[in-house]
Design an enzyme around this catalytic site. Structure first.
Site, PDB file in Angstrom:
ATOM      1  N   ILE A 127       0.837  -1.207   0.000  1.00  0.00           N
ATOM      2  CA  ILE A 127       0.000   0.000   0.000  1.00  0.00           C
ATOM      3  C   ILE A 127       0.867   1.249   0.000  1.00  0.00           C
ATOM      4  O   ILE A 127       0.571   2.224  -0.686  1.00  0.00           O
ATOM      5  CB  ILE A 127      -0.958  -0.002   1.201  1.00  0.00           C
ATOM      6  CG1 ILE A 127      -1.939  -1.173   1.082  1.00  0.00           C
ATOM      7  CG2 ILE A 127      -1.739   1.307   1.275  1.00  0.00           C
ATOM      8  CD1 ILE A 127      -2.854  -1.342   2.275  1.00  0.00           C
ATOM      9  N   ASP A 150      11.184   2.995   6.872  1.00  0.00           N
ATOM     10  CA  ASP A 150      10.777   1.602   6.999  1.00  0.00           C
ATOM     11  C   ASP A 150      12.046   0.784   7.251  1.00  0.00           C
ATOM     12  O   ASP A 150      12.998   0.876   6.480  1.00  0.00           O
ATOM     13  CB  ASP A 150      10.088   1.122   5.717  1.00  0.00           C
ATOM     14  CG  ASP A 150       9.395  -0.223   5.885  1.00  0.00           C
ATOM     15  OD1 ASP A 150       9.929  -1.076   6.621  1.00  0.00           O
ATOM     16  OD2 ASP A 150       8.327  -0.431   5.286  1.00  0.00           O
ATOM     17  N   THR A 171      -4.465   5.511   7.499  1.00  0.00           N
ATOM     18  CA  THR A 171      -5.408   4.532   6.954  1.00  0.00           C
ATOM     19  C   THR A 171      -4.974   3.112   7.314  1.00  0.00           C
ATOM     20  O   THR A 171      -5.423   2.156   6.683  1.00  0.00           O
ATOM     21  CB  THR A 171      -5.502   4.662   5.421  1.00  0.00           C
ATOM     22  OG1 THR A 171      -4.185   4.595   4.853  1.00  0.00           O
ATOM     23  CG2 THR A 171      -6.172   5.958   5.004  1.00  0.00           C
ATOM     24  N   ASP A 194      -8.935   7.221   8.981  1.00  0.00           N
ATOM     25  CA  ASP A 194      -9.896   6.198   8.584  1.00  0.00           C
ATOM     26  C   ASP A 194      -9.970   5.113   9.648  1.00  0.00           C
ATOM     27  O   ASP A 194     -10.801   4.210   9.562  1.00  0.00           O
ATOM     28  CB  ASP A 194      -9.497   5.584   7.235  1.00  0.00           C
ATOM     29  CG  ASP A 194     -10.543   4.602   6.724  1.00  0.00           C
ATOM     30  OD1 ASP A 194     -11.736   4.960   6.716  1.00  0.00           O
ATOM     31  OD2 ASP A 194     -10.169   3.472   6.345  1.00  0.00           O
ATOM     32  N   GLU A 247     -11.879   2.108  17.997  1.00  0.00           N
ATOM     33  CA  GLU A 247     -12.945   1.869  17.021  1.00  0.00           C
ATOM     34  C   GLU A 247     -13.713   0.570  17.245  1.00  0.00           C
ATOM     35  O   GLU A 247     -14.824   0.396  16.733  1.00  0.00           O
ATOM     36  CB  GLU A 247     -12.378   1.859  15.605  1.00  0.00           C
ATOM     37  CG  GLU A 247     -11.535   0.652  15.268  1.00  0.00           C
ATOM     38  CD  GLU A 247     -11.013   0.685  13.832  1.00  0.00           C
ATOM     39  OE1 GLU A 247     -11.319  -0.243  13.081  1.00  0.00           O
ATOM     40  OE2 GLU A 247     -10.304   1.650  13.475  1.00  0.00           O
ATOM     41  N   HIS A 298     -13.226   3.344   8.825  1.00  0.00           N
ATOM     42  CA  HIS A 298     -12.417   2.209   8.375  1.00  0.00           C
ATOM     43  C   HIS A 298     -12.957   1.651   7.058  1.00  0.00           C
ATOM     44  O   HIS A 298     -13.271   0.463   6.941  1.00  0.00           O
ATOM     45  CB  HIS A 298     -12.386   1.112   9.447  1.00  0.00           C
ATOM     46  CG  HIS A 298     -11.142   0.267   9.393  1.00  0.00           C
ATOM     47  ND1 HIS A 298     -10.565  -0.304  10.500  1.00  0.00           N
ATOM     48  CD2 HIS A 298     -10.364  -0.104   8.346  1.00  0.00           C
ATOM     49  CE1 HIS A 298      -9.492  -0.993  10.154  1.00  0.00           C
ATOM     50  NE2 HIS A 298      -9.359  -0.884   8.840  1.00  0.00           N
TER      51      HIS A 298
END
Length: 352
Positions: free
Chosen positions: A160, A179, A236, A262, A267, A299
């Site tokens: 992604i 990363d 996200t 998101d 949640e 989400h």
């Protein structure tokens, strides 16, 4: 054999039924039972007698739930998602459970949604939409920034993250990434650096990493203080990456220029259900809704026809591999012990 699906919505039923039909030979004899409520210690008894369960992002798969599943005869846990932070993989291995996820569904779906959130917040189209519905065509307060030439920081460059980088490169942005596992594909679009160097240089920061002990609250009071004043943050991936109290403080101080979420760390009790007729007692979530420069979604970044089809196909494929004793490349834990290594980097969509 019986597959029990938890947190099932109408679209889950549609696509899983279609995927089972497509695997006519391998999936013959699979009976699917759907439950709308999540898997938890209170609902796990409903899987008794089943051979497999299918869970989603906010279902509880801790050691106690997994032990109850195994005691009830369940041998396989299928995740119809990429993330697996809600699963105790060590416990699953001890119990001899098979666990598999779906890491490769439409990374573009999530990446495109991250860009949509970023540009909505940046160009304030959500505010313009509400104004024009009331015949207010004033431009005051709608000033945005041109993306071309801006620096975008990515935390995580898996599938992604790379898809997001590809899109932002098309806008003419300079791309930086952090990363621990560098991607040669990302290097076509940007360069790697450490987090402390990325944050003060980035006009926009987008999170694309898994939720692990190392990444929990990677966005906190300290890292927020290192961000460029006025920068916009987009998440996200998983809600637990962001310390909600810290971002509220950064928004109140005007140091953080905008926030697009998101996902949300609390949640689990709210998302995917309609609470419009109830009082929501999550004070931090409700506080976020009061900021004009905060976007909140439920989400939904994965929610495209293509992604749902790939998730369903992957889930049924994993189950068929398990049933027919075929090698399963997406197995996180084999039924005779853990895969090697137990958690593979390629089992997560983008993420650190």
């Amino acid at each position: 054999m019986q597959l029990v699906v938890f947190s099932a919505k109408p679209y889950d039923k549609k696509y899983l039924t279609s995927a089972r039909a497509a695997e006519l030979d391998s999936a013959a004899g699979i009976d699917i039972v759907y439950h709308e409520f999540p898997l938890s210690l209170d609902t796990v008894a409903l899987a008794a007698g089943a051979s497999a369960v299918c869970a989603f992002v906010n279902d509880a798969l801790d050691a106690r739930v997994l032990a109850s599943l195994r005691a009830g005869g369940v041998r396989a846990v299928l995740l119809r998602c990429a993330g697996f932070n809600n699963v105790d993989l060590e416990a699953a291995s001890r119990l001899g459970l098979f666990v598999a996820n779906v890491p490769s569904y439409s990374p573009e779906a999530v990446a495109e949604f991250a860009v949509a959130l970023l540009q909505t917040l940046n160009r304030k189209t959500h505010r313009a939409y509400n104004r024009t519905r009331e015949a207010n065509f004033s431009l005051d307060g709608l000033l945005g920034r041109t993306l071309h030439g801006k620096t975008v920081g990515l935390v995580g460059t898996g599938r992604i993250g790379v898809a997001f980088a590809r899109i932002m490169s098309g806008f003419g942005c300079r791309l930086l990434a952090y990363d621990p596992f560098e991607s040669d594909e990302f290097k076509q679009y940007g360069e790697y650096t450490d987090l402390d160097s990325l944050l003060p240089q980035s006009d926009f920061v987008s999170l694309h990493c898994p939720l692990t002990d190392a990444t929990r609250h990677v966005v906190n009071a300290d890292t927020l203080s290192k961000m460029k004043p006025g920068a916009v943050l987009v998440n996200t991936s998983r809600g637990g990456l962001v310390d909600t109290r810290a971002v509220i403080a950064a928004l109140k101080s005007r140091h953080l220029g905008g926030l697009a979420l998101d996902v949300y760390e609390g949640e689990g009790a709210l998302f995917y259900n309609d609470h419009s007729g109830h009082i929501v007692d999550d004070d931090e979530l409700m506080r976020l809704t009061t900021f004009h420069n905060v976007l909140l979604c439920g989400h939904q970044a994965f929610f495209t026809e293509e992604a749902l089809r790939e998730i369903a196909d992957g889930t049924i494929g994993n189950l068929c591999d398990f049933l027919h004793h075929r090698p399963c490349k997406y197995a996180l834990v084999q039924d005779d012990g853990p895969s090697s290594p137990l958690v593979r980097k390629d089992s997560v969509p983008i993420r650190i």
